[in-house]
Motif scaffolding. Structure first.
Motif, PDB file in Angstrom:
ATOM      1  N   THR A 358      -5.810  -9.368  -1.006  1.00  0.00           N
ATOM      2  CA  THR A 358      -4.806  -8.727  -1.857  1.00  0.00           C
ATOM      3  C   THR A 358      -5.289  -8.521  -3.297  1.00  0.00           C
ATOM      4  OG1 THR A 358      -3.863 -10.916  -2.189  1.00  0.00           O
ATOM      5  CG2 THR A 358      -2.800  -9.511  -0.553  1.00  0.00           C
ATOM      6  N   ASN A 359      -6.391  -9.165  -3.655  1.00  0.00           N
ATOM      7  CA  ASN A 359      -6.913  -8.924  -5.004  1.00  0.00           C
ATOM      8  C   ASN A 359      -7.830  -7.698  -4.960  1.00  0.00           C
ATOM      9  OD1 ASN A 359      -7.559  -9.090  -7.662  1.00  0.00           O
ATOM     10  ND2 ASN A 359      -9.022 -10.786  -7.431  1.00  0.00           N
ATOM     11  N   THR A 360      -7.253  -6.604  -4.540  1.00  0.00           N
ATOM     12  CA  THR A 360      -8.037  -5.375  -4.347  1.00  0.00           C
ATOM     13  C   THR A 360      -7.248  -4.190  -4.887  1.00  0.00           C
ATOM     14  OG1 THR A 360      -7.025  -5.211  -2.160  1.00  0.00           O
ATOM     15  CG2 THR A 360      -9.252  -6.115  -2.232  1.00  0.00           C
ATOM     16  N   ARG A 361      -7.987  -3.147  -5.226  1.00  0.00           N
ATOM     17  CA  ARG A 361      -7.349  -1.930  -5.720  1.00  0.00           C
ATOM     18  C   ARG A 361      -6.442  -1.321  -4.636  1.00  0.00           C
ATOM     19  NH1 ARG A 361      -8.685   3.550  -5.726  1.00  0.00           N
ATOM     20  NH2 ARG A 361     -10.673   3.212  -4.677  1.00  0.00           N
ATOM     21  N   THR A 362      -6.922  -1.347  -3.393  1.00  0.00           N
ATOM     22  CA  THR A 362      -6.118  -0.762  -2.315  1.00  0.00           C
ATOM     23  C   THR A 362      -4.750  -1.436  -2.253  1.00  0.00           C
ATOM     24  OG1 THR A 362      -8.101  -0.306  -1.037  1.00  0.00           O
ATOM     25  CG2 THR A 362      -6.029  -0.292   0.173  1.00  0.00           C
ATOM     26  N   TRP A 363      -4.757  -2.756  -2.248  1.00  0.00           N
ATOM     27  CA  TRP A 363      -3.484  -3.475  -2.130  1.00  0.00           C
ATOM     28  C   TRP A 363      -2.570  -3.175  -3.323  1.00  0.00           C
ATOM     29  CZ3 TRP A 363      -0.449  -5.409   1.315  1.00  0.00           C
ATOM     30  CH2 TRP A 363       0.597  -6.243   0.923  1.00  0.00           C
ATOM     31  N   ARG A 364      -3.168  -3.164  -4.510  1.00  0.00           N
ATOM     32  CA  ARG A 364      -2.345  -2.882  -5.700  1.00  0.00           C
ATOM     33  C   ARG A 364      -1.738  -1.480  -5.607  1.00  0.00           C
ATOM     34  NH1 ARG A 364      -6.225  -6.363  -7.965  1.00  0.00           N
ATOM     35  NH2 ARG A 364      -7.771  -4.726  -8.303  1.00  0.00           N
ATOM     36  N   GLU A 365      -2.516  -0.527  -5.139  1.00  0.00           N
ATOM     37  CA  GLU A 365      -1.986   0.845  -5.051  1.00  0.00           C
ATOM     38  C   GLU A 365      -0.935   0.960  -3.937  1.00  0.00           C
ATOM     39  OE1 GLU A 365      -4.761   4.083  -5.331  1.00  0.00           O
ATOM     40  OE2 GLU A 365      -6.021   3.014  -6.764  1.00  0.00           O
ATOM     41  N   ILE A 366      -1.157   0.216  -2.854  1.00  0.00           N
ATOM     42  CA  ILE A 366      -0.189   0.239  -1.743  1.00  0.00           C
ATOM     43  C   ILE A 366       1.153  -0.349  -2.203  1.00  0.00           C
ATOM     44  CG2 ILE A 366       0.345  -0.949   0.453  1.00  0.00           C
ATOM     45  CD1 ILE A 366      -1.423   1.444   0.947  1.00  0.00           C
ATOM     46  N   ALA A 368       2.229  -0.633  -5.256  1.00  0.00           N
ATOM     47  CA  ALA A 368       2.824   0.219  -6.307  1.00  0.00           C
ATOM     48  C   ALA A 368       3.537   1.415  -5.676  1.00  0.00           C
ATOM     49  CB  ALA A 368       1.737   0.694  -7.270  1.00  0.00           C
ATOM     50  N   LEU A 369       2.936   1.991  -4.645  1.00  0.00           N
ATOM     51  CA  LEU A 369       3.584   3.146  -4.018  1.00  0.00           C
ATOM     52  C   LEU A 369       4.870   2.718  -3.313  1.00  0.00           C
ATOM     53  CD1 LEU A 369       3.553   6.160  -3.278  1.00  0.00           C
ATOM     54  CD2 LEU A 369       2.174   5.583  -1.275  1.00  0.00           C
ATOM     55  N   GLY A 370       4.837   1.520  -2.689  1.00  0.00           N
ATOM     56  CA  GLY A 370       6.054   1.016  -2.050  1.00  0.00           C
ATOM     57  C   GLY A 370       7.190   0.915  -3.057  1.00  0.00           C
ATOM     58  N   GLU A 371       6.860   0.428  -4.234  1.00  0.00           N
ATOM     59  CA  GLU A 371       7.849   0.278  -5.309  1.00  0.00           C
ATOM     60  C   GLU A 371       8.385   1.661  -5.743  1.00  0.00           C
ATOM     61  OE1 GLU A 371       8.875  -2.586  -6.275  1.00  0.00           O
ATOM     62  OE2 GLU A 371      10.008  -2.034  -8.079  1.00  0.00           O
ATOM     63  N   THR A 372       7.460   2.592  -5.899  1.00  0.00           N
ATOM     64  CA  THR A 372       7.851   3.954  -6.311  1.00  0.00           C
ATOM     65  C   THR A 372       8.831   4.554  -5.305  1.00  0.00           C
ATOM     66  OG1 THR A 372       5.693   4.320  -7.280  1.00  0.00           O
ATOM     67  CG2 THR A 372       6.956   6.276  -6.749  1.00  0.00           C
ATOM     68  N   LEU A 373       8.495   4.427  -4.029  1.00  0.00           N
ATOM     69  CA  LEU A 373       9.336   5.063  -3.007  1.00  0.00           C
ATOM     70  C   LEU A 373      10.702   4.384  -2.933  1.00  0.00           C
ATOM     71  CD1 LEU A 373       6.690   5.736  -0.204  1.00  0.00           C
ATOM     72  CD2 LEU A 373       7.599   7.364  -1.856  1.00  0.00           C
TER      73      LEU A 373
END
Ligand code: GAL
Length: 677
Positions: A358-366, A368-373
């Motif tokens: 989870t300390n990865t860019r992919t996880w952070r972007e995933i 963040a998008l969940g939050e946006t939606l």
């Protein structure tokens, strides 16, 4: 708005599942597709079902407030099935068997496959139709994906039955295919094979019917599963996942059979223009079922594993492409797959939860998008408000993809290019089948509609007569739906509205070949060089300025003095001849363009035609790497370019409710503005 991905927990020890749930909640996941490749896990041998694990998975999801899109798992018959019934395996066009050991190892026409798949789906739906976690059913997976065409003995039997049903008699088939030429006449249906490889070109009518048969056969599989699911009393929507402008399946014909349209899209992160192709397929998905929001069922969280070079997505690119889908009508965003595999063919394919943790860019972007939606208000309609439509037909593509034409043109590339020409100018566009109701549109563009059925021709003509503007571009209305010329020359069915006919097609050397220097007579690379046979392009002077024509420079016969010649070829063997004509028919206008413009030409031609039809770009933006889409009153602006985009636009930002009078967007930034608030 749902958010999630493919959850394949059978790859993992059960001790991992609680962490999956926790992480899913953390990422804002609301729905996952379960079981897509789990046939072997659900049914370890014929007649034996192991439900306990799937019961636990579905219960766990439900306890965590996450829905399941339950997959039917029929895309991956297990080795026991193909070993017990080798006759269900598919064959290539030389009759070689394709074995198990990968996925999709089944012949779609195989009665054994159909029986086994039906038994599996029946058992699944009986067990889970009422399960509270199940929110949707997804049949199979990407029908036809790896095995575009099956040439097995099962296909032979089914193809003959399909032909009998279509033609009734052999005489009718022989007539339609023109089998008196080359001594191809059939005297029994049993002599017909599923278009296996032959010493030379196959019969075009036969090839076309084989493609229709293949699309129909795959659709039959979907309908078979859907009917089992519905007749067991399941009330959830039933669907399957499409693959954009996928050649073997005529999604115009499929769409009415699905409750909701789903698409898989893997835009290449390495290609700075891949968002344009994605815009095309997203517009197509919306257009397949207008006004019903669609589902992006698969995309990559980051890199894939199946291109020669699998670049990671740039920071922000995944979110930008996800929001592009929402902007163009999607109400659900998913990925392949939830947790990155440790083993197997797709271990290098990114997952929402990467192997690196989870300390990865992919996880952070995933997350963040969940939050946006989650914070996005309901967008309701998926309608784009487009007044322009591009008319295309899978059947025209199938016929064009066959050999033996004056030139080779790739409809699968050209239709998205016409779309891109409009997209670059912020001109909103829907996609339509040429026989569907066109009354919502002021401008219909019908490029290279080589195969044109009588019904489509009447519909397009009716659209013009009722006041529409129709732009038809080269190599259209060439053959009827048997891939034969109509009586009376080329281009007969639209002749009345166009006022012109084609006398000769005038093939030009395709641009790629010309660039490679194989274009006879042109070693200078100069557009105005005089050329003999083998010329590469034909420039056109028209109301849109100068445009380069490629592939064809058709010699037209102008049939009526009232036809206006708006543009002429300015170079090449047809210099001075008509290249763009206009005719009035009824209340409307029909233009004919006798060549295929290059990208810049397409932009000019479409921009001119839109202006003539009174249609303006939806918004003025600084450059064509900035995309604008409409969904009802909501305008979404995304900047894919490396140049920051700052410009004036008013609206209310949908999540924050803030009034906005200008935007400032760096690469992959986006904003959604409600223009009615
Ligand atoms: C799709 C397929 C998925 C996964 C994905 C990888 O075609 O449906 O199961 O393999 O490709 O990009």
């Amino acid at each position: 708005m749902h958010y999630g991905g493919d959850y394949n927990p059978e790859q993992w020890d059960e001790s991992v599942w609680p962490e999956d749930m926790r992480r899913m909640r953390e990422a804002g996941v609301t729905r996952v597709r379960v079981g897509v490749f789990a046939w072997a896990r659900i049914q370890p041998e014929e007649g034996v079902f192991d439900w306990a694990w799937l019961d636990r998975v579905l219960d766990l999801l439900h306890e965590n407030g996450i829905q399941a899109s339950l997959a039917t798992a029929t895309a991956t018959p297990p080795p026991w099935a193909t070993t017990n019934y080798p006759e269900m395996l598919p064959q290539d066009d030389l009759g070689s068997t394709l074995w198990h050991g990968s996925r999709q190892a089944y012949a779609p026409s195989s009665p054994v496959y159909r029986r086994l798949a039906s038994e599996l789906v029946t058992a699944l739906v009986e067990r889970y139709a009422q399960h509270p976690a199940v929110g949707m059913w997804v049949a199979n997976n990407e029908y036809g994906c790896h095995l575009n065409y099956d040439y097995s003995d099962n296909a032979a039997v089914a193809f003959r039955e399909w032909l009998k049903k279509k033609y009734g008699t052999l005489d009718a088939l022989n007539e339609a295919w023109g089998t008196m030429f080359w001594s191809q006449r059939y005297t029994s249906f049993d002599q017909i094979v599923p278009m296996r490889r032959a010493p030379y070109s196959l019969n075009p009518g036969g090839l076309l019917d084989f493609k229709r048969f293949t699309s129909d056969t795959l659709l039959e599989l979907f309908v078979m599963e859907r009917d089992i699911i519905k007749s067991a009393g399941a009330s959830q929507p039933v669907t399957t996942n499409f693959m954009g402008f996928f050649p073997p399946a005529d999604y115009w014909k499929w769409a009415p059979e699905l409750d909701v349209i789903c698409d898989d899209n893997y835009a290449d992160p390495n290609d700075p223009e891949s968002f344009r192709g994605a815009a095309f397929t997203r517009d197509l998905m919306r257009s397949l079922k207008k006004d019903v929001p669609w589902v992006l069922l698969e995309q990559a969280p980051n890199d894939v594993n199946w291109r020669p070079t699998n670049a990671p997505k740039a920071p922000g690119q995944m979110a930008a492409l996800s929001m592009q889908a929402v902007a163009r009508g999607a109400d659900e965003i998913n990925f392949f797959q939830w947790r990155q595999s440790r083993r197997g063919s797709e271990r290098f394919h990114s997952g929402m939860l990467p192997h690196a943790g989870t300390n990865t860019r992919t996880w952070r972007e995933i997350t963040a998008l969940g939050e946006t939606l989650k914070n996005l208000p309901g967008l309701g309609t998926s309608a784009s408000g487009a007044r322009i439509a591009i008319a295309f037909d899978w059947e025209a593509r199938w016929a064009l993809d066959a050999p033996d034409h004056p030139g080779e043109i790739d409809y699968g590339v050209l239709i998205p290019r016409w779309h891109a020409a409009l997209h670059r100018q912020q001109l909103l566009v829907d996609l339509v089948h040429p026989a569907e109701d066109l009354s919502d549109y002021d401008l219909v563009i019908a490029p290279h509609l080589y195969l044109l059925s009588d019904e489509s021709a009447e519909n397009l003509s009716g659209f013009v007569r009722a006041g529409g503007n129709l732009l038809v571009a080269a190599f259209s209305d060439v053959v009827d739906d048997t891939d034969s010329f109509r009586e009376g020359g080329f281009q007969v069915a639209l002749r009345d509205v166009l006022g012109v006919a084609v006398e000769e097609f005038g093939a030009l050397v395709p641009p790629e070949a010309a660039i490679g220097g194989t274009s006879a007579g042109d070693t200078t690379g100069s557009a105005s060089a005089s050329r003999g046979p083998g010329e590469a392009h034909a420039d056109v002077d028209g109301p849109f300025g100068a445009a380069r024509g490629e592939f064809f420079a058709e010699r037209l016969q102008v049939l009526d003095p009232s036809v206006e010649i708006l543009g002429r070829f300015s170079s090449g063997r047809l210099a001075g001849e008509p290249a763009l004509t206009a005719n009035r028919a009824g209340e409307g206008r029909a233009w004919y363009l006798a060549t295929i413009p290059d990208d810049d030409g397409m932009r000019r031609v479409t921009g001119w035609a839109a202006a003539e039809a009174g249609i303006a770009p939806v918004l003025e933006v600084p450059n064509d790497m900035v995309e604008v889409s409409c969904r009802g009153d909501v305008l979404t602006i995304i900047n894919y370019g490396s140049e920051p985009a700052r410009f004036a636009v008013t609206g209310t930002e949908v999540s924050s409710g803030e009034r906005v009078s200008s935007v400032d967007l760096d690469q992959y930034d986006w904003i959604m503005l409600d223009q009615a608030r």
